[in-house]
Structures are given as structure tokens and as C-alpha cells.
Design a protein around this motif. Sequence first.
Motif, mmCIF file in Angstrom:
data_model
loop_
_atom_site.group_PDB
_atom_site.id
_atom_site.type_symbol
_atom_site.label_atom_id
_atom_site.label_comp_id
_atom_site.label_asym_id
_atom_site.label_seq_id
_atom_site.Cartn_x
_atom_site.Cartn_y
_atom_site.Cartn_z
ATOM 1 N N MET A 81 2.458 -10.669 5.313
ATOM 2 C CA MET A 81 3.200 -9.343 4.768
ATOM 3 C C MET A 81 2.166 -8.364 5.543
ATOM 4 O O MET A 81 0.948 -8.225 5.430
ATOM 5 N N ILE A 82 2.964 -7.228 5.705
ATOM 6 C CA ILE A 82 2.401 -6.051 6.301
ATOM 7 C C ILE A 82 2.131 -5.274 5.189
ATOM 8 O O ILE A 82 2.955 -4.694 4.252
ATOM 9 N N ARG A 83 0.902 -4.703 5.247
ATOM 10 C CA ARG A 83 0.459 -3.619 4.188
ATOM 11 C C ARG A 83 0.411 -2.080 4.825
ATOM 12 O O ARG A 83 0.282 -1.887 5.986
ATOM 13 N N VAL A 84 0.702 -1.089 3.891
ATOM 14 C CA VAL A 84 0.702 0.134 4.218
ATOM 15 C C VAL A 84 -0.782 0.583 3.934
ATOM 16 O O VAL A 84 -1.405 0.395 3.219
ATOM 17 N N GLY A 85 -1.482 1.105 5.129
ATOM 18 C CA GLY A 85 -2.806 1.592 4.763
ATOM 19 C C GLY A 85 -2.895 2.902 5.522
ATOM 20 O O GLY A 85 -2.075 3.616 6.119
ATOM 21 N N GLY A 86 -4.409 3.273 5.293
ATOM 22 C CA GLY A 86 -4.906 4.747 5.933
ATOM 23 C C GLY A 86 -4.412 5.795 5.405
ATOM 24 O O GLY A 86 -3.961 5.715 4.201
ATOM 25 N N VAL A 87 -4.038 6.814 6.152
ATOM 26 C CA VAL A 87 -3.698 8.115 5.943
ATOM 27 C C VAL A 87 -2.154 8.127 5.154
ATOM 28 O O VAL A 87 -1.816 8.843 4.288
ATOM 29 N N ARG A 88 -1.343 7.087 5.742
ATOM 30 C CA ARG A 88 0.041 6.811 5.593
ATOM 31 C C ARG A 88 -0.015 6.574 3.979
ATOM 32 O O ARG A 88 0.859 6.925 2.991
ATOM 33 N N ARG A 89 -0.806 5.771 3.615
ATOM 34 C CA ARG A 89 -0.917 5.113 2.175
ATOM 35 C C ARG A 89 -1.281 6.077 1.095
ATOM 36 O O ARG A 89 -1.007 6.418 0.269
ATOM 37 N N LEU A 90 -2.103 6.996 1.648
ATOM 38 C CA LEU A 90 -2.823 8.278 0.769
ATOM 39 C C LEU A 90 -1.950 9.410 0.633
ATOM 40 O O LEU A 90 -1.767 9.866 -0.438
ATOM 41 N N GLY A 91 -1.114 9.572 1.463
ATOM 42 C CA GLY A 91 -0.228 10.480 1.566
ATOM 43 C C GLY A 91 1.034 10.055 0.641
ATOM 44 O O GLY A 91 1.599 11.101 -0.217
ATOM 45 N N GLY A 92 1.234 8.716 0.575
ATOM 46 C CA GLY A 92 2.428 8.226 -0.132
ATOM 47 C C GLY A 92 1.907 8.197 -1.755
ATOM 48 O O GLY A 92 2.748 8.496 -2.739
ATOM 49 N N LEU A 93 0.473 7.985 -1.848
ATOM 50 C CA LEU A 93 -0.045 8.151 -3.503
ATOM 51 C C LEU A 93 -0.011 9.504 -3.835
ATOM 52 O O LEU A 93 0.440 9.725 -5.028
#
Length: 150
Positions: free
Chosen positions: A1-13
Amino acid sequence: MIRVGGVRRLGGLVAAATAAVAVVVSVVFAVQALAFQWTTAEAVGEVVAVHPVPDDAGAPQPDKHVVVVEYPDRNGQFRRFDQQITGTAPEKNAELFVRYRMGPPVEARLANLWWLWRPATIASGVALIAAMAAEEALRNRRRLSASGMK
């Protein structure tokens, strides 16, 4: 499973939190507008004065006006209120529909659905855009590697 991480995850949250807050604000504005519509009576008022709103330099702004409206309430007593409007101002002696709260303090507004529901509509639009941004940022995507395309 591929996880979303980093800046993209923070921006999404952050976008998801913004969407949640905007939904709550939208519901509050919608309840206020609905309560005003349900608890008010409608009357026909007459424009008794139109004043341009001055800018910071004191010059009149062509698209902002304060309209003074006089209307009869259910008891036959005439009441006045003023409201700032944007756009084309009605002419003096023009008849407009007014919604007013009968109990004290008497509150009246022009019976324009867009002006009444504008805050709820704008907050809902912000919630929708933030939710779409959150969904896009938090979506799991499979990445194609340069060595092998599967």
C-alpha cells in the motif's frame, strides 16, 4: 500500500480541517438565515433616501449606497431602517419588499434572498473547494517507476 506523506499529507490535513470549519460556519449562517426568514413578516416599503458611501478619501463610491426604507408594520406604525447595498441603488420613492422582526428590538432588512443567504453560500463554497483540495492531496496514487512500467 502506498501512503501519502510529507508536505502533501500536511496540506491535505490542513485543507480537510479548513473544510470542516467552513461546514460548521456554513451551517451556523444557514440556521441564522432560516430563523430570520421564519420569524419575520413581509411588508412593502418605500425608499425615502439614498446616500452614497464615501471611501477613505471622502469621495463617494459609485457602487455602494445606504438606502433608507420606510415601511408599515402589522400594527400600522411606520418604521424606518437603513441598509448598505452594493451595486445599483434603487431610486427614491421606489417600492421594495422588506422583512422585519415584529418583537423588540425591531430588526428589518430588504427581502433579497441573495443578501440573506450570501454568507451561508460563500462558506459552503469555501467548504466544497477545501474538501476537494483535501481529497486530491490525500488520495493514494500508484507511481510509475522509471525502471519498469507495470
